[in-house]
Scaffold this motif. Sequence first.
Motif, short mmCIF file in Angstrom:
data_model
loop_
_atom_site.label_atom_id
_atom_site.label_comp_id
_atom_site.label_asym_id
_atom_site.label_seq_id
_atom_site.Cartn_x
_atom_site.Cartn_y
_atom_site.Cartn_z
N LEU A 7 -2.06 2.65 6.67
CA LEU A 7 -0.71 3.22 6.71
C LEU A 7 0.08 2.67 7.89
O LEU A 7 1.29 2.45 7.77
CB LEU A 7 -0.76 4.74 6.73
CG LEU A 7 -1.19 5.40 5.42
CD1 LEU A 7 -1.31 6.91 5.60
CD2 LEU A 7 -0.24 5.07 4.29
N GLU A 8 -0.58 2.43 8.99
CA GLU A 8 0.11 1.83 10.14
C GLU A 8 0.60 0.42 9.79
O GLU A 8 1.70 0.03 10.17
CB GLU A 8 -0.79 1.81 11.38
CG GLU A 8 -1.02 3.17 11.99
CD GLU A 8 0.27 3.91 12.33
OE1 GLU A 8 1.19 3.30 12.93
OE2 GLU A 8 0.37 5.10 11.98
N GLU A 9 -0.22 -0.32 9.05
CA GLU A 9 0.19 -1.65 8.60
C GLU A 9 1.39 -1.54 7.67
O GLU A 9 2.33 -2.33 7.76
CB GLU A 9 -0.96 -2.34 7.87
CG GLU A 9 -2.12 -2.73 8.76
CD GLU A 9 -3.33 -3.21 7.97
OE1 GLU A 9 -3.23 -3.43 6.74
OE2 GLU A 9 -4.40 -3.36 8.58
N LEU A 10 1.37 -0.55 6.77
CA LEU A 10 2.48 -0.36 5.85
C LEU A 10 3.75 0.04 6.60
O LEU A 10 4.85 -0.41 6.26
CB LEU A 10 2.13 0.69 4.80
CG LEU A 10 1.10 0.25 3.77
CD1 LEU A 10 0.66 1.44 2.92
CD2 LEU A 10 1.68 -0.84 2.88
N GLU A 63 0.58 -4.34 -2.30
CA GLU A 63 -0.88 -4.46 -2.26
C GLU A 63 -1.49 -3.44 -1.31
O GLU A 63 -2.54 -2.86 -1.60
CB GLU A 63 -1.27 -5.88 -1.85
CG GLU A 63 -0.94 -6.92 -2.90
CD GLU A 63 -1.12 -8.35 -2.42
OE1 GLU A 63 -1.55 -8.57 -1.26
OE2 GLU A 63 -0.82 -9.27 -3.20
N GLY A 64 -0.82 -3.21 -0.19
CA GLY A 64 -1.30 -2.22 0.78
C GLY A 64 -1.32 -0.82 0.22
O GLY A 64 -2.28 -0.06 0.41
N PHE A 65 -0.27 -0.44 -0.51
CA PHE A 65 -0.23 0.88 -1.14
C PHE A 65 -1.35 1.02 -2.17
O PHE A 65 -2.00 2.06 -2.25
CB PHE A 65 1.13 1.14 -1.80
CG PHE A 65 2.19 1.59 -0.84
CD1 PHE A 65 2.11 2.84 -0.23
CD2 PHE A 65 3.25 0.77 -0.53
CE1 PHE A 65 3.09 3.27 0.66
CE2 PHE A 65 4.24 1.18 0.35
CZ PHE A 65 4.16 2.43 0.96
N SER A 66 -1.57 -0.03 -2.93
CA SER A 66 -2.66 0.00 -3.92
C SER A 66 -4.00 0.18 -3.24
O SER A 66 -4.86 0.93 -3.72
CB SER A 66 -2.67 -1.29 -4.74
OG SER A 66 -1.53 -1.38 -5.55
N TRP A 102 9.12 3.99 -0.31
CA TRP A 102 7.98 3.77 0.58
C TRP A 102 7.84 4.92 1.56
O TRP A 102 6.73 5.34 1.86
CB TRP A 102 8.13 2.47 1.33
CG TRP A 102 7.85 1.25 0.50
CD1 TRP A 102 7.48 1.22 -0.82
CD2 TRP A 102 7.93 -0.10 0.90
NE1 TRP A 102 7.33 -0.07 -1.25
CE2 TRP A 102 7.61 -0.90 -0.21
CE3 TRP A 102 8.26 -0.72 2.10
CZ2 TRP A 102 7.59 -2.29 -0.14
CZ3 TRP A 102 8.25 -2.10 2.15
CH2 TRP A 102 7.91 -2.87 1.04
N ASN A 103 8.95 5.40 2.09
CA ASN A 103 8.89 6.55 3.00
C ASN A 103 8.21 7.73 2.33
O ASN A 103 7.34 8.38 2.92
CB ASN A 103 10.29 6.94 3.47
CG ASN A 103 10.89 5.94 4.43
OD1 ASN A 103 10.19 5.21 5.12
ND2 ASN A 103 12.21 5.89 4.47
#
Length: 96
Positions: free
Chosen positions: A44-47, A85-88, A18-19
């Motif tokens: 990205l802040e959420e991730l 899901e956020g990355f997608s 993830w980093n």
Amino acid sequence: MATREQYIEKLEKQLREWNQQIDTLQEKAQGESEEIKTKISDRLEELKARRSELNEKLDRIKDSGEETFEKIKEDAEVLWKDAKEGFSEVRSILKG
């Protein structure tokens, strides 16, 4: 079923990935419009927040016994799913 130690290794590996993904997505966003940058920045802040939460869960798992581990693992799985899901979502915005 993964043992506690196997699960810890899995989470540590995922956090490293993830980093790298966050860094890569931030770099890709630099060439985008301000509107896209803002959308991506918010996501990205959420991730990053989910990553921090997962890191906290990892620390709790390391310090927990087997019974507590199972409860924390359930929470970690939800965070994991949300982050995927956020990355997608960020990738789809970039492809936009």
